[in-house]
Write a protein that holds these residues in place. Structure first.
Motif, PDB file in Angstrom:
ATOM      1  N   SER A 125       0.812  -1.215   0.000  1.00 38.41           N
ATOM      2  CA  SER A 125       0.000   0.000   0.000  1.00 38.41           C
ATOM      3  C   SER A 125       0.845   1.265   0.000  1.00 38.41           C
ATOM      4  O   SER A 125       0.380   2.312  -0.425  1.00 38.41           O
ATOM      5  CB  SER A 125      -0.933   0.003   1.218  1.00 38.41           C
ATOM      6  OG  SER A 125      -0.198   0.116   2.419  1.00 38.41           O
ATOM      7  N   VAL A 126       2.082   1.193   0.466  1.00 42.17           N
ATOM      8  CA  VAL A 126       2.922   2.386   0.517  1.00 42.17           C
ATOM      9  C   VAL A 126       3.978   2.403  -0.571  1.00 42.17           C
ATOM     10  O   VAL A 126       4.685   3.391  -0.752  1.00 42.17           O
ATOM     11  CB  VAL A 126       3.641   2.520   1.880  1.00 42.17           C
ATOM     12  CG1 VAL A 126       2.645   2.562   3.014  1.00 42.17           C
ATOM     13  CG2 VAL A 126       4.647   1.395   2.088  1.00 42.17           C
ATOM     14  N   ALA A 127       4.094   1.310  -1.329  1.00 41.87           N
ATOM     15  CA  ALA A 127       5.271   1.094  -2.177  1.00 41.87           C
ATOM     16  C   ALA A 127       5.542   2.226  -3.158  1.00 41.87           C
ATOM     17  O   ALA A 127       6.677   2.692  -3.259  1.00 41.87           O
ATOM     18  CB  ALA A 127       5.129  -0.224  -2.924  1.00 41.87           C
ATOM     19  N   ARG A 128       4.538   2.684  -3.892  1.00 38.61           N
ATOM     20  CA  ARG A 128       4.814   3.652  -4.953  1.00 38.61           C
ATOM     21  C   ARG A 128       4.632   5.093  -4.519  1.00 38.61           C
ATOM     22  O   ARG A 128       4.921   6.003  -5.269  1.00 38.61           O
ATOM     23  CB  ARG A 128       3.921   3.361  -6.160  1.00 38.61           C
ATOM     24  CG  ARG A 128       4.272   2.045  -6.830  1.00 38.61           C
ATOM     25  CD  ARG A 128       3.780   1.991  -8.253  1.00 38.61           C
ATOM     26  NE  ARG A 128       4.116   0.726  -8.850  1.00 38.61           N
ATOM     27  CZ  ARG A 128       5.268   0.469  -9.481  1.00 38.61           C
ATOM     28  NH1 ARG A 128       6.172   1.410  -9.586  1.00 38.61           N
ATOM     29  NH2 ARG A 128       5.493  -0.718  -9.997  1.00 38.61           N
ATOM     30  N   ASP A 129       4.158   5.291  -3.320  1.00 38.00           N
ATOM     31  CA  ASP A 129       3.912   6.643  -2.845  1.00 38.00           C
ATOM     32  C   ASP A 129       4.936   7.034  -1.787  1.00 38.00           C
ATOM     33  O   ASP A 129       5.853   7.821  -2.037  1.00 38.00           O
ATOM     34  CB  ASP A 129       2.486   6.733  -2.290  1.00 38.00           C
ATOM     35  CG  ASP A 129       2.064   8.153  -1.983  1.00 38.00           C
ATOM     36  OD1 ASP A 129       2.888   9.070  -2.122  1.00 38.00           O
ATOM     37  OD2 ASP A 129       0.904   8.349  -1.592  1.00 38.00           O
ATOM     38  N   LEU A 130       4.827   6.445  -0.635  1.00 36.43           N
ATOM     39  CA  LEU A 130       5.716   6.805   0.458  1.00 36.43           C
ATOM     40  C   LEU A 130       7.150   6.356   0.213  1.00 36.43           C
ATOM     41  O   LEU A 130       8.102   7.050   0.576  1.00 36.43           O
ATOM     42  CB  LEU A 130       5.183   6.190   1.754  1.00 36.43           C
ATOM     43  CG  LEU A 130       5.865   6.601   3.053  1.00 36.43           C
ATOM     44  CD1 LEU A 130       5.795   8.113   3.247  1.00 36.43           C
ATOM     45  CD2 LEU A 130       5.214   5.885   4.233  1.00 36.43           C
ATOM     46  N   TYR A 131       7.324   5.189  -0.399  1.00 35.06           N
ATOM     47  CA  TYR A 131       8.659   4.635  -0.644  1.00 35.06           C
ATOM     48  C   TYR A 131       8.814   4.288  -2.122  1.00 35.06           C
ATOM     49  O   TYR A 131       8.706   3.123  -2.510  1.00 35.06           O
ATOM     50  CB  TYR A 131       8.884   3.390   0.211  1.00 35.06           C
ATOM     51  CG  TYR A 131       8.795   3.659   1.693  1.00 35.06           C
ATOM     52  CD1 TYR A 131       9.738   4.465   2.329  1.00 35.06           C
ATOM     53  CD2 TYR A 131       7.770   3.113   2.454  1.00 35.06           C
ATOM     54  CE1 TYR A 131       9.658   4.723   3.683  1.00 35.06           C
ATOM     55  CE2 TYR A 131       7.689   3.358   3.816  1.00 35.06           C
ATOM     56  CZ  TYR A 131       8.638   4.164   4.424  1.00 35.06           C
ATOM     57  OH  TYR A 131       8.555   4.413   5.758  1.00 35.06           O
ATOM     58  N   PRO A 132       9.083   5.263  -2.982  1.00 35.63           N
ATOM     59  CA  PRO A 132       9.154   5.000  -4.422  1.00 35.63           C
ATOM     60  C   PRO A 132      10.282   4.073  -4.830  1.00 35.63           C
ATOM     61  O   PRO A 132      10.287   3.546  -5.943  1.00 35.63           O
ATOM     62  CB  PRO A 132       9.339   6.401  -5.022  1.00 35.63           C
ATOM     63  CG  PRO A 132       9.857   7.247  -3.919  1.00 35.63           C
ATOM     64  CD  PRO A 132       9.273   6.690  -2.658  1.00 35.63           C
ATOM     65  N   TRP A 133      11.235   3.813  -3.938  1.00 33.18           N
ATOM     66  CA  TRP A 133      12.333   2.904  -4.255  1.00 33.18           C
ATOM     67  C   TRP A 133      11.983   1.452  -3.972  1.00 33.18           C
ATOM     68  O   TRP A 133      12.732   0.545  -4.327  1.00 33.18           O
ATOM     69  CB  TRP A 133      13.572   3.261  -3.416  1.00 33.18           C
ATOM     70  CG  TRP A 133      13.255   3.577  -1.974  1.00 33.18           C
ATOM     71  CD1 TRP A 133      13.096   4.814  -1.420  1.00 33.18           C
ATOM     72  CD2 TRP A 133      13.018   2.638  -0.911  1.00 33.18           C
ATOM     73  NE1 TRP A 133      12.780   4.705  -0.076  1.00 33.18           N
ATOM     74  CE2 TRP A 133      12.726   3.384   0.262  1.00 33.18           C
ATOM     75  CE3 TRP A 133      13.026   1.248  -0.821  1.00 33.18           C
ATOM     76  CZ2 TRP A 133      12.441   2.788   1.488  1.00 33.18           C
ATOM     77  CZ3 TRP A 133      12.739   0.652   0.404  1.00 33.18           C
ATOM     78  CH2 TRP A 133      12.457   1.420   1.537  1.00 33.18           C
ATOM     79  N   SER A 134      10.840   1.192  -3.347  1.00 38.88           N
ATOM     80  CA  SER A 134      10.573  -0.152  -2.836  1.00 38.88           C
ATOM     81  C   SER A 134       9.951  -1.151  -3.808  1.00 38.88           C
ATOM     82  O   SER A 134      10.078  -2.358  -3.582  1.00 38.88           O
ATOM     83  CB  SER A 134       9.700  -0.067  -1.581  1.00 38.88           C
ATOM     84  OG  SER A 134       8.391   0.363  -1.896  1.00 38.88           O
ATOM     85  N   PRO A 135       9.261  -0.750  -4.887  1.00 41.25           N
ATOM     86  CA  PRO A 135       8.625  -1.774  -5.731  1.00 41.25           C
ATOM     87  C   PRO A 135       9.583  -2.842  -6.248  1.00 41.25           C
ATOM     88  O   PRO A 135       9.199  -4.013  -6.354  1.00 41.25           O
ATOM     89  CB  PRO A 135       8.031  -0.950  -6.883  1.00 41.25           C
ATOM     90  CG  PRO A 135       7.722   0.360  -6.255  1.00 41.25           C
ATOM     91  CD  PRO A 135       8.840   0.609  -5.291  1.00 41.25           C
ATOM     92  N   GLN A 136      10.827  -2.480  -6.542  1.00 41.40           N
ATOM     93  CA  GLN A 136      11.770  -3.459  -7.057  1.00 41.40           C
ATOM     94  C   GLN A 136      12.136  -4.523  -6.013  1.00 41.40           C
ATOM     95  O   GLN A 136      12.727  -5.558  -6.361  1.00 41.40           O
ATOM     96  CB  GLN A 136      13.045  -2.758  -7.528  1.00 41.40           C
ATOM     97  CG  GLN A 136      13.790  -2.032  -6.416  1.00 41.40           C
ATOM     98  CD  GLN A 136      14.912  -1.148  -6.936  1.00 41.40           C
ATOM     99  OE1 GLN A 136      15.488  -1.418  -7.988  1.00 41.40           O
ATOM    100  NE2 GLN A 136      15.229  -0.083  -6.205  1.00 41.40           N
ATOM    101  N   LEU A 137      11.783  -4.291  -4.762  1.00 42.85           N
ATOM    102  CA  LEU A 137      12.110  -5.239  -3.702  1.00 42.85           C
ATOM    103  C   LEU A 137      11.083  -6.359  -3.553  1.00 42.85           C
ATOM    104  O   LEU A 137      11.274  -7.258  -2.746  1.00 42.85           O
ATOM    105  CB  LEU A 137      12.234  -4.503  -2.362  1.00 42.85           C
ATOM    106  CG  LEU A 137      13.244  -3.370  -2.287  1.00 42.85           C
ATOM    107  CD1 LEU A 137      13.267  -2.769  -0.896  1.00 42.85           C
ATOM    108  CD2 LEU A 137      14.642  -3.851  -2.696  1.00 42.85           C
ATOM    109  N   HIS A 138      10.027  -6.325  -4.332  1.00 43.77           N
ATOM    110  CA  HIS A 138       8.953  -7.303  -4.175  1.00 43.77           C
ATOM    111  C   HIS A 138       9.127  -8.543  -5.050  1.00 43.77           C
ATOM    112  O   HIS A 138       8.338  -9.474  -4.942  1.00 43.77           O
ATOM    113  CB  HIS A 138       7.601  -6.669  -4.520  1.00 43.77           C
ATOM    114  CG  HIS A 138       7.146  -5.624  -3.544  1.00 43.77           C
ATOM    115  ND1 HIS A 138       6.101  -5.825  -2.664  1.00 43.77           N
ATOM    116  CD2 HIS A 138       7.587  -4.364  -3.308  1.00 43.77           C
ATOM    117  CE1 HIS A 138       5.927  -4.726  -1.933  1.00 43.77           C
ATOM    118  NE2 HIS A 138       6.818  -3.829  -2.315  1.00 43.77           N
TER     119      HIS A 138
END
Length: 335
Positions: free
Chosen positions: A76-89
């Motif tokens: 829920s926070v991946a692309r907004d609060l933490y834009p660097w995180s989607p690649q970690l999924h």
């Protein structure tokens, strides 16, 4: 829809974290669906040690330590609060290589090493062992770890590079059209299972899992699932390299081919035979993820100095509350 009741509670509970923790728009391509993540973490919740439960209650007071209710937070926070995180999924591997090599496959969009779900599990496990981190940092690390252990057990999160883990393959599943292959494994098959066999109720489905783990089809495997199957000796038995290897093998043998062994292509039309073919794999991966997540958290809350202080705090608080609730030993003068 009844199967979404617990998930609605999850969303409401997460808003209690305040603005930094609030739910944002969920990206469909990330994670199991909410239900798969909830079920993985809910299974883990049942296997947490007393110390791990106390620690989770301290770090997650908004949900009384229930990790099932924060299991989708990282999506829920991946692309907004933490834009660097989607690649970690996820992990992208060469098409039809059907194996995982950390040095070859675990890197970010800019080539940064260990920027994938395997690396994320290692990173957040180590952060949870870091006594110098603040309580909020440990809380976030816990929520990320809960989610990523779920992700890595979904076979198409260790999928092919060309189709982005089945996200560019579209077709029909049962009566649902324009479905991504990845969606079938994230959502559609699990939702059909609960609707058809468990009165569309999450709690009934969870009870089924717990029975299978205690005395049913999974009982004989539980102890083996907790053990690292490979040369790695990661902290807290977070065997994410081995888990990724399992997932890509299953992606090749089950997710990317139909029940007759034919490769699934764009424009697919998958019906009940594929559902029967894929369902046992999906359910076992959710069960494995839950057992392994509990094992990692139990070891972390037992071994990490940074987390032990919260366990001790919560344990003392609970003992104090219990003491205050005890009846007084003073004699009572009856009128």
């Amino acid at each position: 829809m009844a199967s979404l009741r617990v998930l609605c509670v999850c969303v409401a509970a997460l808003f209690a974290f305040g603005a930094p923790m609030a739910m944002r728009g969920v990206e469909a391509q990330l994670g199991w669906g909410k239900l798969g993540h909830y079920m993985t973490a809910a299974i883990a919740q049942e296997y947490l040690s007393p110390a791990a439960k106390a620690g989770c209650q301290h770090l997650l007071p908004e949900v009384n330590g229930d990790i099932g209710l924060i299991a989708s937070w990282a999506d829920s926070v991946a692309r907004d609060l933490y834009p660097w995180s989607p690649q970690l999924h996820y992990i992208n591997t060469p098409d039809w290589a059907c194996n995982y090599e950390r040095s070859r496959d675990c890197h970010g969009e800019n080539g940064a090493p260990m920027a994938c779900v395997d690396g994320a599990i290692q990173n957040y496990t180590m952060r949870l062992m870091n006594a110098s981190l603040s309580e909020n940092q440990l809380k976030e690390a816990l929520m990320f770890l809960v989610h990523f252990v779920g992700d890595i057990h979904q076979p198409l999160h260790v999928g092919f590079t060309t189709d982005e883990g089945g996200n560019t393959e579209y077709g029909t599943f049962m009566t649902r059209t324009h479905r991504r292959l990845h969606q079938l494994w994230d959502e559609d098959i699990i939702e059909k299972r609960i609707y058809d066999n468990f009165s569309d109720t999450n709690s009934t489905y969870l009870s089924y899992y717990m029975k299978q783990l205690s005395t049913g089809i999974y009982a004989q495997y539980v102890n083996a699932w907790r053990v690292c199957s490979g040369p790695e000796s990661p902290p807290a038995d977070a065997c994410s390299q081995a888990w990724a290897s399992e997932s890509i093998i299953l992606a090749c043998s089950t997710a990317y081919v139909d029940q007759d062994g034919n490769k699934i292509m764009n424009g697919f039309n998958l019906q009940y035979p594929y559902y029967e073919f894929a369902l046992p794999v999906i359910e076992q991966r959710i069960a494995m993820g839950g057992i392994r997540l509990a094992n990692v958290l139990n070891k972390l809350f037992a071994q990490s100095e940074g987390l032990r202080r919260f366990v001790d705090k919560k344990t003392k608080l609970l003992a104090q509350q219990q003491e205050e609730e005890q009846p007084s030993n003073e004699s009572i003068a009856w009128a």
